[in-house]
Write a protein that holds these residues in place. Structure first.
Motif, mmCIF file in Angstrom:
data_model
loop_
_atom_site.group_PDB
_atom_site.id
_atom_site.type_symbol
_atom_site.label_atom_id
_atom_site.label_comp_id
_atom_site.label_asym_id
_atom_site.label_seq_id
_atom_site.Cartn_x
_atom_site.Cartn_y
_atom_site.Cartn_z
ATOM 1 N N GLY A 139 107.852 43.068 104.157
ATOM 2 C CA GLY A 139 107.341 44.190 105.028
ATOM 3 C C GLY A 139 108.179 45.512 105.104
ATOM 4 N N ASN A 177 106.164 43.339 112.841
ATOM 5 C CA ASN A 177 107.459 42.845 112.914
ATOM 6 C C ASN A 177 107.788 42.535 114.415
ATOM 7 O OD1 ASN A 177 107.869 42.355 110.332
ATOM 8 N ND2 ASN A 177 109.240 44.019 109.919
ATOM 9 N N ARG A 213 106.101 39.953 115.976
ATOM 10 C CA ARG A 213 106.746 38.674 115.494
ATOM 11 C C ARG A 213 107.932 38.471 116.059
ATOM 12 N NH1 ARG A 213 106.457 38.503 108.970
ATOM 13 N NH2 ARG A 213 104.206 37.961 109.303
HETATM 14 MG MG LIG Z 1 107.602 41.757 108.302
#
Ligand SMILES: [Mg+2]
Ligand SMILES: Nc1ncnc2c1ncn2[C@@H]1O[C@H](COP(=O)(O)OP(=O)(O)OP(=O)(O)O)[C@@H](O)[C@H]1O
Length: 629
Positions: free
Chosen positions: A445, A382, A385
């Motif tokens: 996630g 994350n 990202r």
């Molecule tokens: Mg994620």
């Protein structure tokens, strides 16, 4: 026509009853009084007559009409007497008297003599009695007097009428009051009932009353309203709960639709390069470098799809309570280092600076190392990202409150709006759902990370000053008191076993899968025999000695479960390590596999490396001898 009111009926009934009672009483009393007055009046006159007869007897005996007239004139004092006539024994009028204004024409002054006795004559009473002297009849005395009985009766009747009127008025007042005490509370109850119906307000109550019987009615009515009120309240609550549930269902449905759309999008994304890679591989004149690139693409994208599906399955397992952790003593710092190592290439690709401040000494926690690695990988993925190129990502482990260790993963990325900070941990929730967000996953996630951390007895939270200010995700885990990593665990971690030299039977009707698995296993030094149906597998296992078998479940001839049972039943094959590799990954499938005699159950697609590791783990010396303990 309107029905008469209860009040009117009661009033009429009470007045009529009183009237009849009074009228009956008055009639009977008047009848009795009439008789009594008449009798008294006659008696009175008769006495007068006797006295008068005595007085006039000498006049008759001595034939002295003037004296008789004189005697009779004394009657003037008696106003009631209108006239009197004295007759001789022969019936000839001897003397008479007439009161002033009396009608003398009606006097019996000629023969025959009036009838003896008393009688009523119109408004008057007439009496006629014989007069005796020394036992001899000497004449007759006639009296005419006003009949007072009617006058007295009229007076009496007037009094009765007055009494009746007063009694009636009193009855009306008293009955009116009594009726009011009955009808007014009933009318109030009716009015409240009417209001309740009109306003649908069940809180209204009829006012209390001091009349005991009516109070029972009012109380029962109010109790009924109370019950209706609580029923209405309960109904209202039920409706509210139902509406909330409906709203929840609608939301869930909308989220499901969004999720399916996102899922389709997320699966199509890796499929597109895979389709391209396949076409590259098919190029007849493709260079080895091009083929290598195509294979690289296929490998990466496949891993991506597998991760997506694994994540989804994990969430489903956790929410249905079917995920079991393999808890052991784990070095949290080692897990963090592994997670950082995994993410390094991604960070490099995205030109992100990755700073890790994880102390070198071990930090023992009790947990499932693979799942903890999944948690930190998700957080680091994350961070990569949601941080634009050129940003920085930090990983830090530090002691937190007593008995806790904290791991902070911070970034200089897009940050999380305060209103979203709790929601992003919910399933399929994403901070940015716009098309511009690009290829950014399913929103699983963090849900997975939080659920896994909770299963470890820890917490996960986000801190961010909002959009554009970066964010810090902090995981806190409990540290058990004085639990060091065991020496054997350290040794195992340091020197993993090898699969080289193992003899393995692979049975799968998917020829491509079996062939590719054979190639992968052989590259790790494993000796592989491949068959494509259950019967052939049984024959091969009985013909040669294998350390392990990797078996598909759905196979022609004999399915994987039956095959495992047969292998477990034969002395020659009972020692084999049996691995099921199947597309079915539900908990029930694992149970079935375990019951059939499988040692382990892998869900397709499974990386060959995982199977090689499993083969290496089936036991050192034992496997050398071809026996699993
Ligand atoms: Mg994620
Ligand atoms: N480090 C971060 N910085 C900013 N926003 C974040 C960060 N981590 C998560 N988020 C926000 O939280 C949302 C949920 O994250 P989560 O990891 O659950 O899903 P995802 O990353 O969108 O998809 P998936 O992880 O399933 O591939 C993200 O969509 C993003 O909006």
């Amino acid at each position: 026509m309107k029905a008469p009111t209860l009040h009117a009926r009661l009033t009429r009934a009470s007045v009529l009853t009183t009237l009849v009672a009074l009228a009956l009483n008055a009639t009977l009393t008047l009848g009795y009084e009439l008789q009594r007055f008449r009798h008294d009046a006659v008696e009175d006159l008769h006495t007068q007559e006797i006295i008068l007869a005595r007085a006039v007897t000498p006049s008759l005996v001595f034939n002295d009409p003037a004296a008789a007239e004189q005697q009779l004139s004394s009657l003037a004092e008696k106003q009631q007497v209108r006239a009197a006539v004295l007759f001789t024994a022969a019936g000839i009028p001897f003397a008479h008297y007439a009161a002033e204004g009396a009608d003398t024409a009606r006097l019996p002054l000629r023969n025959p003599l009036p009838r003896l006795g008393s009688r009523s004559a119109g408004e008057d009473l007439e009496l006629a009695y014989d007069v005796y002297h020394d036992g001899e009849r000497v004449g007759t005395l006639y009296l005419r007097a006003r009949d007072e009985v009617w006058r007295r009766l009229a007076g009496y009747a007037a009094i009765q009428a007055l009494v009746m009127a007063a009694s009636l008025a009193l009855a009306v007042v008293v009955f009116g009051r009594i009726q009011a005490r009955i009808t007014r509370p009933i009318a109030r109850v009716a009015a409240v009932a009417q209001q309740v119906v009109e306003r649908r307000d069940w809180r209204l109550r009829a006012p209390a009353t001091d009349s005991r019987e009516i109070a029972v009615l009012v109380e029962a009515f109010n109790r009924m309203l109370g019950e209706m009120e609580s029923n209405a309240e309960r109904l209202g609550l039920e409706v509210e709960v139902r509406q909330q549930a409906e709203e929840g269902l609608r939301m869930a449905n909308r989220r499901k639709d969004e999720f399916l759309a996102t899922l389709a999008h997320e699966i199509r994304n890796p499929l597109a390069p895979m389709v391209n890679a396949v076409s590259l591989l098919r190029l007849p004149d493709g260079s080895p470098a091009l083929r290598e690139r195509a294979v690289g693409i296929l490998d990466r994208q496949l891993r991506h799809v597998v991760r997506l599906i694994d994540d989804l399955l994990d969430v489903s397992r956790i929410t249905t309570g079917k995920l079991s952790l393999h808890m052991e003593n784990v070095d949290l710092h080692a897990v963090l280092r592994a997670a950082v190592e995994l993410i390094e290439p991604v960070a490099r690709d995205r030109r992100l600076q990755l700073e890790s401040a994880v102390p070198a000494e071990p930090c023992p926690v009790v947990g499932d190392a693979a799942r903890l690695l999944q948690v930190f990988s998700n957080l680091l993925t994350n961070a990569c990202r949601y941080t634009p190129a050129g940003g920085r990502i930090g990983v830090r482990a530090r002691p937190a409150a007593a008995g806790l260790v904290a791991v902070d993963i911070d970034d200089t990325g897009v940050g999380v709006d305060p209103s979203m900070q709790e929601r992003i941990f919910e399933l399929f929730e994403q901070g940015d759902k716009s098309l511009e967000r690009g290829n950014t996953g399913l929103g699983i996630g963090l849900t997975l990370a939080r659920q896994l951390v909770r299963l470890h007895g820890g917490t996960i939270a986000v801190a961010s000053r909002g959009r554009g200010h970066g964010s810090t995700f902090t995981v806190e885990l409990p540290i058990p008191d004085g639990v060091p990593l065991t020496d054997s665990e350290r040794a195992a971690a340091a020197a993993p076993g090898s699969a080289a030299g193992r003899r393995v039977l692979v049975a799968d009707d998917n020829v491509d899968f079996a062939a590719s698995l054979q190639a992968a296993l052989e590259s790790a030094g494993v000796e592989v025999t491949t068959v494509h149906d259950g019967r052939a597998a049984l024959e091969a296992a009985l013909a040669q000695r294998f350390d392990a078998a990797i078996l598909d479940i759905g196979m022609p001839g004999m399915n994987g479960y039956d095959l495992a049972r047969r292998l477990r039943a034969q002395p020659a094959t009972v020692h084999m390590a049996l691995f099921a590799v199947s597309g079915w990954g539900q908990a029930s499938d694992r149970e079935l596999a375990g019951a059939a005699g499988f040692d382990r159950h892998f869900v397709k697609p499974v990386a060959p490396g995982v199977l090689i590791e499993a083969l290496a783990a089936i036991g050192g010396t034992a496997s050398q001898e071809g026996v699993i303990g």
